[in-house]
Design an enzyme around this catalytic site. Structure first.
Site, mmCIF file in Angstrom:
data_model
loop_
_atom_site.group_PDB
_atom_site.id
_atom_site.type_symbol
_atom_site.label_atom_id
_atom_site.label_comp_id
_atom_site.label_asym_id
_atom_site.label_seq_id
_atom_site.Cartn_x
_atom_site.Cartn_y
_atom_site.Cartn_z
ATOM 1 N N ASP A 43 -73.515 1.099 24.841
ATOM 2 C CA ASP A 43 -74.807 0.577 25.264
ATOM 3 C C ASP A 43 -75.773 0.602 24.085
ATOM 4 O O ASP A 43 -75.866 1.600 23.353
ATOM 5 C CB ASP A 43 -75.353 1.438 26.408
ATOM 6 C CG ASP A 43 -76.532 0.785 27.113
ATOM 7 O OD1 ASP A 43 -77.434 0.293 26.410
ATOM 8 O OD2 ASP A 43 -76.544 0.758 28.351
ATOM 9 N N LYS A 75 -82.496 -16.703 16.612
ATOM 10 C CA LYS A 75 -83.590 -17.175 17.458
ATOM 11 C C LYS A 75 -83.245 -16.870 18.915
ATOM 12 O O LYS A 75 -82.071 -16.734 19.250
ATOM 13 C CB LYS A 75 -83.826 -18.672 17.228
ATOM 14 C CG LYS A 75 -82.662 -19.573 17.701
ATOM 15 C CD LYS A 75 -82.814 -19.995 19.153
ATOM 16 C CE LYS A 75 -81.660 -20.736 19.674
ATOM 17 N NZ LYS A 75 -81.712 -20.968 21.109
ATOM 18 N N HIS A 109 -79.407 -21.166 14.099
ATOM 19 C CA HIS A 109 -78.070 -21.687 13.813
ATOM 20 C C HIS A 109 -78.008 -23.209 13.901
ATOM 21 O O HIS A 109 -77.154 -23.842 13.293
ATOM 22 C CB HIS A 109 -77.041 -21.074 14.770
ATOM 23 C CG HIS A 109 -77.308 -21.370 16.219
ATOM 24 N ND1 HIS A 109 -78.001 -20.514 17.038
ATOM 25 C CD2 HIS A 109 -76.987 -22.436 16.989
ATOM 26 C CE1 HIS A 109 -78.091 -21.031 18.252
ATOM 27 N NE2 HIS A 109 -77.482 -22.194 18.251
ATOM 28 N N LYS A 141 -76.172 -27.262 11.319
ATOM 29 C CA LYS A 141 -75.423 -28.463 11.667
ATOM 30 C C LYS A 141 -75.555 -29.494 10.554
ATOM 31 O O LYS A 141 -76.650 -29.802 10.104
ATOM 32 C CB LYS A 141 -75.945 -29.052 12.986
ATOM 33 C CG LYS A 141 -75.587 -28.248 14.228
ATOM 34 C CD LYS A 141 -76.163 -28.904 15.474
ATOM 35 C CE LYS A 141 -75.760 -28.162 16.735
ATOM 36 N NZ LYS A 141 -74.341 -28.348 17.048
ATOM 37 N N GLU A 200 -78.333 -32.528 27.545
ATOM 38 C CA GLU A 200 -77.064 -31.856 27.771
ATOM 39 C C GLU A 200 -76.593 -32.132 29.180
ATOM 40 O O GLU A 200 -77.338 -31.928 30.144
ATOM 41 C CB GLU A 200 -77.211 -30.350 27.534
ATOM 42 C CG GLU A 200 -77.545 -29.999 26.087
ATOM 43 C CD GLU A 200 -77.837 -28.533 25.890
ATOM 44 O OE1 GLU A 200 -77.468 -27.994 24.832
ATOM 45 O OE2 GLU A 200 -78.437 -27.917 26.790
ATOM 46 N N ASP A 253 -85.623 -21.747 24.285
ATOM 47 C CA ASP A 253 -84.228 -21.892 23.880
ATOM 48 C C ASP A 253 -84.053 -22.959 22.806
ATOM 49 O O ASP A 253 -83.339 -22.742 21.816
ATOM 50 C CB ASP A 253 -83.364 -22.227 25.098
ATOM 51 C CG ASP A 253 -81.877 -22.166 24.787
ATOM 52 O OD1 ASP A 253 -81.473 -21.351 23.943
ATOM 53 O OD2 ASP A 253 -81.117 -22.938 25.385
ATOM 54 N N HIS A 303 -85.193 -25.408 17.587
ATOM 55 C CA HIS A 303 -84.363 -26.559 17.224
ATOM 56 C C HIS A 303 -85.191 -27.837 17.073
ATOM 57 O O HIS A 303 -85.142 -28.532 16.056
ATOM 58 C CB HIS A 303 -83.295 -26.809 18.295
ATOM 59 C CG HIS A 303 -82.316 -25.700 18.474
ATOM 60 N ND1 HIS A 303 -82.193 -24.658 17.592
ATOM 61 C CD2 HIS A 303 -81.375 -25.479 19.433
ATOM 62 C CE1 HIS A 303 -81.238 -23.844 18.014
ATOM 63 N NE2 HIS A 303 -80.729 -24.325 19.121
ATOM 64 N N LYS A 342 -81.054 -29.738 30.609
ATOM 65 C CA LYS A 342 -79.664 -29.580 31.024
ATOM 66 C C LYS A 342 -79.408 -30.380 32.306
ATOM 67 O O LYS A 342 -80.340 -30.780 32.998
ATOM 68 C CB LYS A 342 -79.335 -28.103 31.240
ATOM 69 C CG LYS A 342 -79.404 -27.292 29.942
ATOM 70 C CD LYS A 342 -78.961 -25.863 30.161
ATOM 71 C CE LYS A 342 -78.949 -25.083 28.854
ATOM 72 N NZ LYS A 342 -77.922 -25.569 27.932
#
Length: 458
Positions: A100, A153, A183, A187, A221, A240, A245, A331
Site C-alpha cells: 500500500d 498528468k 505522454h 505521439k 473516442e 483527463d 492533451h 467518450k
C-alpha cells in the site's frame, strides 16, 4: 562523456547528468502502464536503450510472474511482429514490489529492492491524489538520494493542489531532477504538427487571423471508460485530456517558430501561447455524460464528472486575436479520431467556389498526418460508394480519386475535389486513415528523413 554544457572536455559529467541505474514504476499494474509504458519499454529494449532493472510497484498480493504476464500481454496486444528476444530481455529486467502506498513498509521493501542502485528514476503513473504521499515517503525511506521523479498528468486537480504538489517536490528534489510529462506529446503525429507547420513555407503567409476564421480540435473516442471508473470519476474529461492533451495541441498550432528543436525552445513558445488565453467564460463551456455512465463500476451514482466537454478559447495575440479555438473531447462517440479543422475565411466572391469546403482538416493518425483540403467543384458527384478498409481505389472505376473508409460505412461523396501529395506507404496508410469522414486526402509524411515534403505523386 564530455560535459558540453560547462565546456569541460574529457571530464566526468556531473551526478545529475549521469543516466539512471534503475527505473521504479509506480502503478505498474495500471491502465497507463499496460497501454503505453510497457510497449515503450519494450521498444527501448529493442533499440538497446534500456538495460537497467525495472521495479514495478503496485498493490500487494502479486508476484514477479504476475508483473511479467501483464507486461507480456501489453506488448503482444500492440500487434505486429514481436521480437521475442527483446521481449524476453524486458521480462528479465522486471521485478515486483507490492504494498500500500500509505504504508511505510512498502517503501522499506522498495529500498531493499533498489540494492546498490544509486541513481533511481521514479515514474509516478498513479492518481494525482497519491503524488505527495509517495514523494514524501520516498524521501523518508532514503529512496530519493540522487533520484529523479517523473510525474504523469494530471498535475494536481486544481491550482491550489498543483501548487502544493510543486512545493512537496521542491522540498526533496531540485527542479533539474523533476520531470512533469504528458505522454500524449510523445505521439509522433502530435510532434509532426510542428514539422508540418514550420517545414512547409506555404502555410506561414495564411496561418493567422487574416485568413483563418476558426480552429476546431476534436478528440473523439468510440469506447467508454473501460474499467477505469474510479479514476475517471475523480478526473473527468477536462482534467483527463482537455487541460493537457488538447491545450498542447492548441499551443502547437498557435505558437511562433521556436529558435530550435531543444525542449526549452519549444516550451518557451508554448508558454507564451498559454499566457495569452484569458480565463474561460462559463457560457463558453459545455459538459455532459454519456448515457449509462453512472452505472459503470467505480462511478458514483450521483456523479457530476463529465465524459464530454466542449470549450471555446480565445488567444489574445497579434496573430490570433478574434479567432476562436474550439475544443471537443468525449467518450462513447460515433467514431474514434483526433483531428484539427482549420476553417478559412470566406473568399471575396463565391460564384466560382462556395465556402462550404473552405478548410484544412488534419487527421492525427499513428505516425503521420493526413490532411484533407476542401474545394468546390463545378458539377458535384452524387455517387454513393462503399470501400473496404485499407482500400486505395474507388469501386467506381470511372473515377481515379482515392478515399479510405471503414468497412461498414457508406457515405455520399459530393462537392469534393481531391489532391494527393507526398510519398505514401501502404502498410501504414490504412490504419491511420481507415475512418476518414469522406474527405479528399492530402497525405504528408512530415518528419525529417521521410522523403521530400510536398512532393506531388501521380
Amino acid at each position: 562523456m564530455p560535459d558540453l554544457r560547462n565546456g569541460c572536455m574529457g571530464s566526468e559529467p556531473p551526478e545529475e547528468a549521469r543516466p539512471a541505474d534503475v527505473l521504479v514504476l509506480f502503478g505498474a499494474m495500471g491502465d497507463l502502464a499496460h497501454k503505453k509504458i510497457f510497449p515503450a519499454l519494450y521498444h527501448m529494449v529493442q533499440r538497446r536503450h534500456l538495460d537497467i532493472p525495472v521495479i514495478g510497484v503496485a498493490k500487494a498480493g502479486r508476484t514477479d510472474e504476475h508483473l511479467k504476464e501483464r507486461a507480456s500481454d501489453s506488448v503482444r496486444q500492440q500487434g505486429g511482429n514481436i521480437d521475442e528476444p527483446s521481449l524476453a530481455k524486458l521480462l528479465n529486467l522486471l521485478h515486483y514490489v507490492g504494498g500500500d502506498y500509505q504504508e511505510t513498509a512498502t517503501f522499506d521493501r522498495l529500498k531493499k529492492a533498489l540494492g546498490s542502485a544509486t541513481r533511481p528514476t521514479h515514474y509516478l503513473a498513479i492518481p494525482p491524489n497519491l503524488f505527495i504521499n509517495v514523494v514524501e515517503s520516498l524521501a523518508r525511506s532514503g529512496c530519493m538520494k540522487n533520484a529523479r521523479v517523473i510525474v504523469e498528468k494530471p498535475f494536481g486537480h486544481d491550482l491550489r493542489s498543483a501548487q502544493q504538489l510543486n512545493a512537496a517536490l521542491h522540498a526533496v528534489l531540485p527542479e533539474s531532477r523533476i520531470f512533469r510529462i504528458d505522454h500524449y506529446l510523445g505521439k509522433e503525429a502530435v510532434l509532426n504538427l510542428l514539422f508540418f507547420r514550420f517545414a512547409n513555407s506555404f502555410l506561414e503567409p495564411i496561418w493567422n487571423r487574416n485568413y483563418i476564421e476558426s480552429v476546431q480540435i476534436t478528440m473523439a473516442e468510440q469506447f467508454g471508460i473501460e474499467g477505469r471508473g474510479k479514476f475517471y470519476d475523480a478526473t473527468g474529461a477536462i482534467r483527463d485530456v482537455v487541460e493537457n492533451h488538447m491545450l498542447q495541441v492548441v499551443a502547437f498550432l498557435a505558437m511562433e517558430a521556436p529558435t530550435g528543436l531543444h525542449c526549452d525552445s519549444i516550451r518557451d513558445e508554448t508558454v507564451k501561447v498559454l499566457r495569452t488565453i484569458p480565463p474561460l467564460d462559463p457560457k463558453h463551456l459545455v459538459r455532459g455524460q454519456f448515457k449509462g455512465y453512472t452505472s459503470q463500476e467505480g462511478v458514483s451514482r450521483d456523479s457530476k464528472a463529465e465524459t464530454f466537454a466542449a470549450v471555446r478559447l480565445e488567444i489574445q495575440s497579434w496573430r490570433w486575436s478574434g479567432v476562436p479555438f474550439l475544443i471537443r473531447a468525449g467518450k462513447c462517440l460515433p467514431i474514434t479520431a483526433t483531428e484539427v479543422l482549420v476553417k478559412l475565411r470566406k473568399p471575396p466572391l463565391d460564384n466560382l467556389a462556395g465556402n462550404t469546403c473552405n478548410y484544412f482538416r488534419f487527421r492525427l493518425g499513428p505516425g503521420d498526418i493526413a490532411l484533407s483540403l476542401g474545394a468546390q467543384i463545378k458539377r458535384p458527384v452524387q455517387t454513393w460508394c462503399k470501400c473496404r478498409q485499407n482500400s486505395r481505389r474507388w469501386k467506381n472505376k470511372q473515377r481515379t480519386r482515392w478515399m479510405p473508409t471503414s468497412a461498414s460505412l457508406e457515405m455520399p461523396c459530393t462537392e469534393m475535389a481531391c489532391f494527393s501529395y507526398g510519398r505514401t506507404r501502404s502498410k501504414r496508410l490504412g490504419p491511420s486513415l481507415s475512418r476518414f469522414w469522406g474527405m479528399p486526402v492530402l497525405y504528408i509524411p512530415t518528419s525529417p528523413g521521410r522523403g521530400d515534403l510536398m512532393r506531388p505523386t501521380v
